[in-house]
Scaffold this active site. Structure first.
Site, PDB file in Angstrom:
ATOM      1  N   HIS A   9       0.825  -1.223  -0.005  1.00  0.00           N
ATOM      2  CA  HIS A   9       0.173   0.242  -0.073  1.00  0.00           C
ATOM      3  C   HIS A   9       0.844   1.387  -0.044  1.00  0.00           C
ATOM      4  O   HIS A   9       1.983   1.245   0.326  1.00  0.00           O
ATOM      5  CB  HIS A   9      -0.950  -0.074   1.217  1.00  0.00           C
ATOM      6  N   GLY A  10       0.351   2.379  -0.281  1.00  0.00           N
ATOM      7  CA  GLY A  10       0.909   3.566  -0.371  1.00  0.00           C
ATOM      8  C   GLY A  10       1.191   4.126   0.957  1.00  0.00           C
ATOM      9  O   GLY A  10       0.522   3.688   2.134  1.00  0.00           O
ATOM     10  N   GLU A  82      -2.071  -7.211   7.421  1.00  0.00           N
ATOM     11  CA  GLU A  82      -0.951  -7.069   8.143  1.00  0.00           C
ATOM     12  C   GLU A  82      -0.778  -8.157   9.387  1.00  0.00           C
ATOM     13  O   GLU A  82      -1.918  -8.311   9.723  1.00  0.00           O
ATOM     14  CB  GLU A  82      -0.563  -5.602   8.407  1.00  0.00           C
ATOM     15  N   LEU A  83       0.290  -8.020   9.606  1.00  0.00           N
ATOM     16  CA  LEU A  83       0.592  -9.180  11.017  1.00  0.00           C
ATOM     17  C   LEU A  83      -0.192  -8.057  12.138  1.00  0.00           C
ATOM     18  O   LEU A  83      -0.133  -6.965  12.142  1.00  0.00           O
ATOM     19  CB  LEU A  83       1.881  -8.796  11.429  1.00  0.00           C
ATOM     20  N   MET A  85      -0.438  -6.788  15.271  1.00  0.00           N
ATOM     21  CA  MET A  85       0.735  -6.571  16.458  1.00  0.00           C
ATOM     22  C   MET A  85       0.271  -6.237  17.986  1.00  0.00           C
ATOM     23  O   MET A  85       0.736  -5.612  18.524  1.00  0.00           O
ATOM     24  CB  MET A  85       1.565  -5.470  15.643  1.00  0.00           C
ATOM     25  N   ARG A 104       8.561  -6.143  20.079  1.00  0.00           N
ATOM     26  CA  ARG A 104       8.651  -5.682  18.514  1.00  0.00           C
ATOM     27  C   ARG A 104       9.904  -6.235  17.901  1.00  0.00           C
ATOM     28  O   ARG A 104       9.760  -6.779  16.641  1.00  0.00           O
ATOM     29  CB  ARG A 104       8.751  -4.398  18.572  1.00  0.00           C
ATOM     30  N   GLY A 151       3.762  -4.530   4.331  1.00  0.00           N
ATOM     31  CA  GLY A 151       5.079  -4.678   4.263  1.00  0.00           C
ATOM     32  C   GLY A 151       5.570  -5.914   4.937  1.00  0.00           C
ATOM     33  O   GLY A 151       6.356  -6.494   4.282  1.00  0.00           O
ATOM     34  N   ILE A 152       5.203  -6.172   6.169  1.00  0.00           N
ATOM     35  CA  ILE A 152       5.364  -7.440   6.914  1.00  0.00           C
ATOM     36  C   ILE A 152       4.923  -8.496   6.161  1.00  0.00           C
ATOM     37  O   ILE A 152       5.653  -9.604   6.041  1.00  0.00           O
ATOM     38  CB  ILE A 152       5.171  -7.359   8.434  1.00  0.00           C
TER      39      ILE A 152
END
Length: 215
Positions: A9-10, A82-83, A85, A104, A151-152
């Site tokens: 994504h942006g 996404e993961l 968190m 983290r 990303g992850i």
């Protein structure tokens, strides 16, 4: 041969503010919108037939911009999220205690079964994103899908295709609106199945955003 394109994504407001997103959400910045338009222009040249996106807001918006350029409908798939968190979501990175920062870091330094309290392990993430990728094999012959994710999540997907364990140290940088490609094929000189053709291409972007942890 099935070609699958992968797009992060942006840039989002929380990327810019160094906040942990996970499955929480923040809108794209003006720069993120511009990145999405640039990757959409690139995607239009690739013959994309299907757009499959995480159902979180930042990926939805990125996918909408790409879909408009490509003339495709969007299929939303929560497996591309996404993961998770856990208790650290929405937190500013610089506000973490030493214990919280250790939680983290477990996600990026190769800790087996590392997880943030109330969050996911990298193996759990890997299981669902790889299942989403496998579903692309059920698309009609000649399809060329584009997946919009995070990303992850995408880093884990590409790394596991390369044969690394899901929890391996995170060493693949996928910037906002980067393009990667994975192919499903039979080859004399590559292992049968999924192979990585390219990862993290940003040649279509004017000025790539810094990853939130590099600011």
């Amino acid at each position: 041969m099935l070609q699958v394109y992968l797009v992060r994504h942006g840039e989002t407001q929380w990327n810019a503010e160094r906040r942990i997103q996970g499955q929480s959400d923040s809108p794209l910045t003006a720069k993120g919108e511009q990145q999405a338009m640039q990757v959409a222009t690139r995607a239009k040249e690739l013959g994309i037939t299907h757009i499959i996106s995480s159902d979180l807001g930042r990926t939805r918006r990125t996918a909408e911009i790409i879909a408009q350029a490509c003339g495709c409908d969007i299929i939303f798939d929560s497996r591309l999220r996404e993961l998770n968190m856990g208790v650290l979501e929405k937190r500013h990175i610089d506000s973490l205690t030493e214990e919280e920062e250790n939680w983290r870091r477990q996600l990026v330094n190769g800790t087996v079964d590392g997880r943030i309290p109330e969050g996911e392990s990298m193996q759990e993430l890997s299981d669902r994103v790889n299942a989403a990728l496998e579903s692309c094999r059920d698309l009609p012959q000649g399809s060329r899908p584009l997946l919009v994710s995070h990303g992850i999540a995408l880093g884990c997907l590409v790394s596991t295709i390369l044969g690394l364990p899901a929890w391996a140290a995170r060493r693949l940088r996928l910037r906002n609106c980067s393009i990667s490609r994975v192919d499903y094929q039979e080859s004399l000189w590559l292992a049968s199945g999924w192979v990585v053709e390219t990862a993290g291409d940003i040649s279509h972007l004017d000025a790539p955003a810094l990853d939130e942890l590099q600011r």
